[in-house]
Design a protein around this motif. Structure first.
Motif, mmCIF file in Angstrom:
data_model
loop_
_atom_site.group_PDB
_atom_site.id
_atom_site.type_symbol
_atom_site.label_atom_id
_atom_site.label_comp_id
_atom_site.label_asym_id
_atom_site.label_seq_id
_atom_site.Cartn_x
_atom_site.Cartn_y
_atom_site.Cartn_z
ATOM 1 N N GLU A 297 0.830 -1.207 0.000
ATOM 2 C CA GLU A 297 0.000 0.000 0.000
ATOM 3 C C GLU A 297 0.864 1.257 0.000
ATOM 4 O OE1 GLU A 297 -3.912 -0.847 2.543
ATOM 5 O OE2 GLU A 297 -2.092 -1.536 3.541
ATOM 6 N N ILE A 298 1.953 1.224 0.760
ATOM 7 C CA ILE A 298 2.855 2.380 0.813
ATOM 8 C C ILE A 298 3.518 2.608 -0.538
ATOM 9 C CG2 ILE A 298 5.005 3.242 1.820
ATOM 10 C CD1 ILE A 298 4.177 1.833 4.434
ATOM 11 N N ILE A 299 3.958 1.539 -1.186
ATOM 12 C CA ILE A 299 4.588 1.669 -2.497
ATOM 13 C C ILE A 299 3.609 2.244 -3.511
ATOM 14 C CG2 ILE A 299 5.544 0.356 -4.432
ATOM 15 C CD1 ILE A 299 6.765 -1.554 -2.346
ATOM 16 N N ALA A 300 2.376 1.752 -3.494
ATOM 17 C CA ALA A 300 1.363 2.262 -4.419
ATOM 18 C C ALA A 300 1.074 3.734 -4.164
ATOM 19 C CB ALA A 300 0.079 1.436 -4.295
ATOM 20 N N ALA A 301 1.003 4.114 -2.889
ATOM 21 C CA ALA A 301 0.741 5.516 -2.551
ATOM 22 C C ALA A 301 1.894 6.406 -2.978
ATOM 23 C CB ALA A 301 0.497 5.641 -1.051
ATOM 24 N N GLN A 302 3.121 5.942 -2.772
ATOM 25 C CA GLN A 302 4.294 6.723 -3.170
ATOM 26 C C GLN A 302 4.304 6.952 -4.684
ATOM 27 O OE1 GLN A 302 8.107 4.824 -2.573
ATOM 28 N NE2 GLN A 302 9.084 6.780 -2.048
ATOM 29 N N GLN A 303 3.967 5.919 -5.436
ATOM 30 C CA GLN A 303 3.933 6.039 -6.892
ATOM 31 C C GLN A 303 2.821 6.981 -7.347
ATOM 32 O OE1 GLN A 303 3.543 1.897 -7.920
ATOM 33 N NE2 GLN A 303 5.758 1.548 -7.972
ATOM 34 N N GLU A 304 1.685 6.907 -6.688
ATOM 35 C CA GLU A 304 0.571 7.783 -7.063
ATOM 36 C C GLU A 304 0.918 9.244 -6.798
ATOM 37 O OE1 GLU A 304 -4.247 7.912 -6.628
ATOM 38 O OE2 GLU A 304 -3.108 7.286 -4.862
ATOM 39 N N LEU A 305 1.518 9.518 -5.655
ATOM 40 C CA LEU A 305 1.921 10.889 -5.348
ATOM 41 C C LEU A 305 2.947 11.395 -6.356
ATOM 42 C CD1 LEU A 305 2.206 10.583 -1.475
ATOM 43 C CD2 LEU A 305 0.654 12.128 -2.674
ATOM 44 N N ALA A 306 3.948 10.580 -6.660
ATOM 45 C CA ALA A 306 4.978 10.992 -7.614
ATOM 46 C C ALA A 306 4.383 11.265 -8.987
ATOM 47 C CB ALA A 306 6.067 9.922 -7.708
ATOM 48 N N GLY A 307 3.357 10.501 -9.340
ATOM 49 C CA GLY A 307 2.713 10.704 -10.627
ATOM 50 C C GLY A 307 2.016 12.039 -10.753
ATOM 51 N N SER A 308 1.798 12.713 -9.627
ATOM 52 C CA SER A 308 1.207 14.059 -9.647
ATOM 53 C C SER A 308 2.212 15.125 -9.201
ATOM 54 C CB SER A 308 -0.035 14.109 -8.752
ATOM 55 O OG SER A 308 -1.100 13.387 -9.347
ATOM 56 N N GLY A 309 3.504 14.732 -9.159
ATOM 57 C CA GLY A 309 4.546 15.720 -8.879
ATOM 58 C C GLY A 309 5.018 15.801 -7.448
ATOM 59 N N PHE A 310 4.521 14.921 -6.578
ATOM 60 C CA PHE A 310 4.903 14.951 -5.168
ATOM 61 C C PHE A 310 5.820 13.753 -4.880
ATOM 62 C CE2 PHE A 310 0.734 16.910 -5.574
ATOM 63 C CZ PHE A 310 0.911 18.119 -4.901
ATOM 64 N N TYR A 311 7.132 13.989 -4.891
ATOM 65 C CA TYR A 311 8.078 12.899 -4.674
ATOM 66 C C TYR A 311 8.456 12.875 -3.201
ATOM 67 C CZ TYR A 311 12.072 9.788 -5.368
ATOM 68 O OH TYR A 311 12.954 8.734 -5.301
ATOM 69 N N VAL A 312 7.891 11.923 -2.479
ATOM 70 C CA VAL A 312 8.092 11.862 -1.031
ATOM 71 C C VAL A 312 8.628 10.490 -0.643
ATOM 72 C CG1 VAL A 312 6.282 13.561 -0.587
ATOM 73 C CG2 VAL A 312 5.708 11.117 -0.599
ATOM 74 N N GLU A 313 9.198 10.415 0.562
ATOM 75 C CA GLU A 313 9.715 9.141 1.046
ATOM 76 C C GLU A 313 8.558 8.254 1.531
ATOM 77 O OE1 GLU A 313 12.263 9.418 4.420
ATOM 78 O OE2 GLU A 313 11.079 10.969 5.398
ATOM 79 N N PRO A 314 8.831 6.963 1.750
ATOM 80 C CA PRO A 314 7.749 6.050 2.131
ATOM 81 C C PRO A 314 6.988 6.445 3.385
ATOM 82 C CG PRO A 314 9.645 4.805 1.386
ATOM 83 C CD PRO A 314 10.094 6.241 1.448
ATOM 84 N N THR A 315 7.666 7.043 4.366
ATOM 85 C CA THR A 315 6.955 7.463 5.576
ATOM 86 C C THR A 315 5.846 8.448 5.247
ATOM 87 O OG1 THR A 315 8.877 7.070 6.983
ATOM 88 C CG2 THR A 315 7.211 8.596 7.813
ATOM 89 N N SER A 316 6.132 9.401 4.359
ATOM 90 C CA SER A 316 5.103 10.341 3.918
ATOM 91 C C SER A 316 4.004 9.616 3.159
ATOM 92 C CB SER A 316 5.713 11.412 3.005
ATOM 93 O OG SER A 316 6.604 12.245 3.695
ATOM 94 N N ALA A 317 4.416 8.696 2.296
ATOM 95 C CA ALA A 317 3.442 7.961 1.492
ATOM 96 C C ALA A 317 2.504 7.138 2.368
ATOM 97 C CB ALA A 317 4.165 7.062 0.494
ATOM 98 N N ALA A 318 2.951 6.753 3.568
ATOM 99 C CA ALA A 318 2.083 6.001 4.473
ATOM 100 C C ALA A 318 0.837 6.807 4.820
ATOM 101 C CB ALA A 318 2.842 5.616 5.741
ATOM 102 N N ALA A 319 0.990 8.123 4.987
ATOM 103 C CA ALA A 319 -0.175 8.958 5.285
ATOM 104 C C ALA A 319 -1.139 8.966 4.107
ATOM 105 C CB ALA A 319 0.272 10.382 5.621
ATOM 106 N N TRP A 320 -0.600 9.046 2.897
ATOM 107 C CA TRP A 320 -1.475 9.030 1.725
ATOM 108 C C TRP A 320 -2.125 7.653 1.562
ATOM 109 C CZ3 TRP A 320 -4.122 12.337 -0.674
ATOM 110 C CH2 TRP A 320 -4.642 12.100 -1.952
#
Length: 345
Positions: A297-320
């Protein structure tokens, strides 16, 4: 008021807190208040690297979901807020050296702000910390030691060093001045988006959560809040002490337990945070929900955020990832992006 801040724990063995600083009461036409601190303006200026208001950007296609971009702070994480004040505290006390334990972001932030204030910095990180974070920490001139074992072993090593040398233990998990910095996050969010109904935060040691709760307490006491936002907390599978047992078990049943030994979101890979009891005690005062997110789930969230210009580390992606689970009620929401993706590469 004199406050004892050189030690990291109370005589009873518990954590230390500072009295609440209530801002001026709300009056018609008055601008949203700035957060107060216990430090002098001179000390705050000496350690300043430009920590300040970060962008609050709308998620594409969702009018009510906003991203708080603290990955754009000077050292690339929300930890700059608290580290700035810890370095200011050390300077104000006349300390020559600070010591910090961290999985990376807090150490990098402390090393940078200590360098700005002309202080020596000693850092203890758990083994396996991201090489990019290690390079960042040492680039600021800090002396770094990797400690084998769990995250808590680095905390013990830092405490021992502080006891032996007299260095200020600038722990983001223990020192209450760190929370004086992180509380500014919620001041900024509510100043810009007063209609916010849900705040989504990743939680490990609790420095962001407890800072936000401290800020909400201050703003409620001063009459600035018409409503208190609910909180949705993201914790990683295998490291979710705030979650009900059934949610932890569900994560294990989904196969996440085998991956817990290799935590992806290292910033929240903490099994027993120092302020765990304090965090649990706040659940009765606020509407708080916990979402346990797994590696996939974290990997998918990180990829989704990056796809909209938000490149964040996995800890951030956990919130998304927690937001994507759909466990938050509808209504205006702000999701914390806490660390830059370049740190975890």
């Amino acid at each position: 008021m004199a406050v004892e801040v050189r030690r990291s724990r109370c005589d009873c063995g518990g954590v230390l807190d500072l009295p609440v600083l209530v801002p001026p009461g709300r009056q018609s036409g008055q601008r949203f208040p700035l957060p107060l601190t216990w430090l002098s303006d001179q000390a705050v200026a000496v350690s300043d690297l430009g920590v300040g208001v970060t962008p609050l950007l709308r998620w594409p296609g969702a009018d009510e979901v906003w991203l708080k971009c603290d990955h754009l702070q000077p050292t690339g994480s929300f930890k700059d807020r608290g580290a700035h004040l810890l370095a200011a505290l050390a300077w104000q006390l006349g300390a020559a050296e600070v010591v910090v334990d961290s999985s990376g972001n807090a150490a990098a932030a402390l090393a940078a702000h200590a360098a700005r204030a002309g202080l020596r910095c000693r850092v203890f990180v758990p083994g396996g910390t991201s090489p990019n974070k290690v390079r960042q920490i040492t680039a600021y001139g800090a002396v770094l030691s990797e400690v084998p074992g769990a995250r808590e072993a680095a905390t013990a090593a830092a405490g021992d060093y502080a006891t032996r040398t007299g260095a200020l233990h600038a722990s983001h998990a223990l020192n209450p001045f760190f929370l004086e910095g992180t509380k500014a996050w919620v001041y900024e969010v509510l100043a810009e988006r007063p209609d916010t109904e849900t705040l989504v935060l990743p939680v490990g040691s609790g420095s962001l959560l407890l800072g936000v709760l401290r800020g909400l307490q201050e703003l409620r006491a001063a009459g600035w809040l018409d409503r208190t936002p609910r909180l949705l907390l993201a914790q990683a599978a295998g490291y979710s002490p705030l979650a009900p047992d059934d949610r932890q078990s569900a994560a294990v049943d989904n196969g996440e337990s085998a991956e817990a030994a290799r935590p992806l979101a290292e910033g929240i890979a903490i099994s027993r945070p120092a302020r765990l009891d304090q965090m649990r005690s706040r659940f009765s005062d606020y509407d708080i929900r916990v979402s346990v997110v797994g590696r996939s789930e974290i990997i998918a969230a990180q990829q989704e955020l990056a796809g909209s210009g938000f490149y964040v580390e996995p800890t951030s992606a956990a919130a998304w990832a927690a937001w994507r689970q759909g466990s938050a009620p509808p209504g205006p929401a702000v999701v914390a992006l806490t660390g830059h993706g370049l740190k975890a590469a």
